[in-house]
Enzyme design. Structure first.
Site, PDB file in Angstrom:
ATOM      1  N   CYS A   1     -18.684  -1.030 -18.039  1.00 34.21           N
ATOM      2  CA  CYS A   1     -18.807  -0.910 -16.582  1.00 34.21           C
ATOM      3  C   CYS A   1     -19.997  -1.717 -16.055  1.00 34.21           C
ATOM      4  O   CYS A   1     -21.130  -1.542 -16.525  1.00 34.21           O
ATOM      5  CB  CYS A   1     -18.976   0.563 -16.207  1.00 34.21           C
ATOM      6  SG  CYS A   1     -19.105   0.799 -14.423  1.00 34.21           S
TER       7      CYS A   1
ATOM      8  N   CYS B   1     -17.581   3.482 -19.735  1.00 37.81           N
ATOM      9  CA  CYS B   1     -18.938   3.194 -19.252  1.00 37.81           C
ATOM     10  C   CYS B   1     -19.545   1.982 -19.956  1.00 37.81           C
ATOM     11  O   CYS B   1     -20.316   1.240 -19.350  1.00 37.81           O
ATOM     12  CB  CYS B   1     -19.833   4.415 -19.443  1.00 37.81           C
ATOM     13  SG  CYS B   1     -19.250   5.885 -18.540  1.00 37.81           S
TER      14      CYS B   1
ATOM     15  N   CYS C   1     -13.590   3.092 -14.390  1.00 41.96           N
ATOM     16  CA  CYS C   1     -14.076   4.469 -14.175  1.00 41.96           C
ATOM     17  C   CYS C   1     -12.871   5.390 -14.030  1.00 41.96           C
ATOM     18  O   CYS C   1     -12.679   6.056 -13.024  1.00 41.96           O
ATOM     19  CB  CYS C   1     -14.962   4.536 -12.937  1.00 41.96           C
ATOM     20  SG  CYS C   1     -15.934   6.053 -12.849  1.00 41.96           S
TER      21      CYS C   1
ATOM     22  N   GLU D   1       0.819  -1.208   0.000  1.00 40.40           N
ATOM     23  CA  GLU D   1       0.000   0.000   0.000  1.00 40.40           C
ATOM     24  C   GLU D   1       0.856   1.262   0.000  1.00 40.40           C
ATOM     25  O   GLU D   1       0.531   2.242  -0.662  1.00 40.40           O
ATOM     26  CB  GLU D   1      -0.947   0.005   1.207  1.00 40.40           C
ATOM     27  CG  GLU D   1      -2.030  -1.067   1.146  1.00 40.40           C
ATOM     28  CD  GLU D   1      -2.985  -0.871  -0.025  1.00 40.40           C
ATOM     29  OE1 GLU D   1      -3.020   0.240  -0.580  1.00 40.40           O
ATOM     30  OE2 GLU D   1      -3.682  -1.830  -0.394  1.00 40.40           O
TER      31      GLU D   1
ATOM     32  N   CYS E   1     -25.640   3.830 -12.441  1.00 40.58           N
ATOM     33  CA  CYS E   1     -24.729   4.967 -12.238  1.00 40.58           C
ATOM     34  C   CYS E   1     -25.484   6.288 -12.405  1.00 40.58           C
ATOM     35  O   CYS E   1     -26.082   6.561 -13.449  1.00 40.58           O
ATOM     36  CB  CYS E   1     -23.587   4.898 -13.250  1.00 40.58           C
ATOM     37  SG  CYS E   1     -22.512   6.341 -13.222  1.00 40.58           S
TER      38      CYS E   1
HETATM   39  S1  SF4 Z   1     -20.978   3.951 -15.723  1.00 36.18           S
HETATM   40 FE1  SF4 Z   1     -20.556   5.394 -14.030  1.00 36.18          FE
HETATM   41  S2  SF4 Z   1     -19.272   4.230 -12.607  1.00 36.18           S
HETATM   42 FE2  SF4 Z   1     -19.242   3.136 -14.568  1.00 36.18          FE
HETATM   43  S3  SF4 Z   1     -17.440   3.944 -15.669  1.00 36.18           S
HETATM   44 FE3  SF4 Z   1     -19.206   5.171 -16.304  1.00 36.18          FE
HETATM   45  S4  SF4 Z   1     -19.175   6.934 -14.929  1.00 36.18           S
HETATM   46 FE4  SF4 Z   1     -17.900   5.350 -13.978  1.00 36.18          FE
END
Ligand code: SF4
Length: 315
Positions: free
Chosen positions: A203, A200, A193, A37, A209
């Site tokens: 994601c 996105c 992200c 870390e 989101c």
């Molecule tokens: S959907 Fe939302 S959480 Fe996912 S990458 Fe895009 S901005 Fe980030």
């Protein structure tokens, strides 16, 4: 948005997509996690991997590091950059030996009291080493939470108490699951992200989101401009430290004068290294911290013309 659903979704994604990193292995102890870390805070994973392995091969327990002088920690830190972390890590090892019998403490308040261990690192160790339920909030997590939960394009420049509260509210109740969720949030923030162009479409949180739901799907701009390095005091510090690191014993001032032409900048960089406790003056020479006992060796004069190719680290 169901907050627990967000954590559950992130964990499912993490189970299938997490990078195979050695400090995530189940048998890795708290000391190894603490070292990882500290190293990862300002250095990319790919550079940390060999350094982490070498560090733990030499100092597998805090007592081993505590028994060596600071100079050895600075040398082993090599070119990871920001070498004050090496000093703080050794001070931390000493404190662990003196206060906790050589075992990394388990309680958050004890971790926070260790030298060089801040809000993030203490919670990361408590969560990832001991499976406790604490919000582990780094830059990536703050950005992820700001977008997914608050619908903001990005988080502020520094971690605030409100960031810890917002992240804690997302964590599952069961401590081990909460720790897993923290790791998942960090990984999502690091890989998906991301700051400049969030992915996105890839994601797992896209359907829940808030930022994406707001319709602001264009990539957000960079949160900060890349820092200039060439010609800075940091570069000069790195070049000076590289000469000292690669020398066993004192280095005469004349030899350090060859590192950088600008007298004022070189003097300022050297003074900064001394102020930071990384380097000690010994007469007309300098040694790494803790190497003063080597000062009775013959002090070599100038012979090494260290150019920009010499070890150049962010310092
Ligand atoms: S959907 Fe939302 S959480 Fe996912 S990458 Fe895009 S901005 Fe980030």
């Amino acid at each position: 948005m169901a907050e627990k659903e967000l954590a559950a979704t992130a964990i499912r994604w993490f189970d299938e997509n997490a990078r195979d990193l050695p400090w995530r292995e189940p048998d890795v102890g708290a000391w190894a996690i603490l070292v990882s870390e500290v190293m990862l805070q300002q250095t990319p994973v790919v550079r940390v991997l060999p350094a982490w392995r070498a560090w733990l091969a030499r100092w597998p327990v805090p007592a081993a590091l505590a028994a060596d002088p600071p100079a050895e920690a600075i040398r082993m830190w090599g070119r990871l950059g920001y070498p004050r972390r090496a000093l703080r890590l050794r001070e931390c090892a000493v404190a662990i030996v003196e206060r906790h019998g050589g075992q990394v403490p388990t309680q958050l308040d004890e971790l926070l009291a260790l030298p060089g261990v801040g809000t993030y690192t203490a919670r990361a160790v408590a969560a990832f080493a001991y499976g406790q339920r604490h919000p582990v909030v780094d830059t990536n997590v703050r950005r992820l939470v700001a977008r997914a939960v608050a619908g903001e394009p990005d988080a502020g420049p520094a971690t605030r108490p409100a960031d810890l509260v917002a992240t804690a509210e997302l964590l599952p109740v069961e401590p081990a699951r909460a720790a897993r969720a923290s790791a998942a949030f960090m990984e999502l923030g690091a890989l998906v992200c991301v700051a400049r162009a969030p992915r996105c479409v890839d994601c797992p949180l896209a359907s829940m989101c808030a930022w994406r739901a707001s319709g602001r799907t264009a990539p957000v701009g960079p949160t900060r401009r890349p820092q200039r390095y060439a010609g800075t005091d940091r570069q000069v510090r790195g070049m000076l430290l590289a000469v000292l690191r690669e020398t066993t014993g004192p280095v005469h001032r004349d030899r350090l004068d060859l590192v950088w032409d600008d007298d004022a900048q070189r003097a300022r960089a050297l003074a900064g290294l001394v102020d930071d406790g990384l380097v000690e003056p010994v007469g007309e020479a300098y040694v790494l911290a803790g190497d003063r006992h080597l000062a009775d060796r013959r002090i070599p004069g100038p012979r090494l013309a260290a150019g920009p190719e010499a070890g150049v680290d962010p310092v």
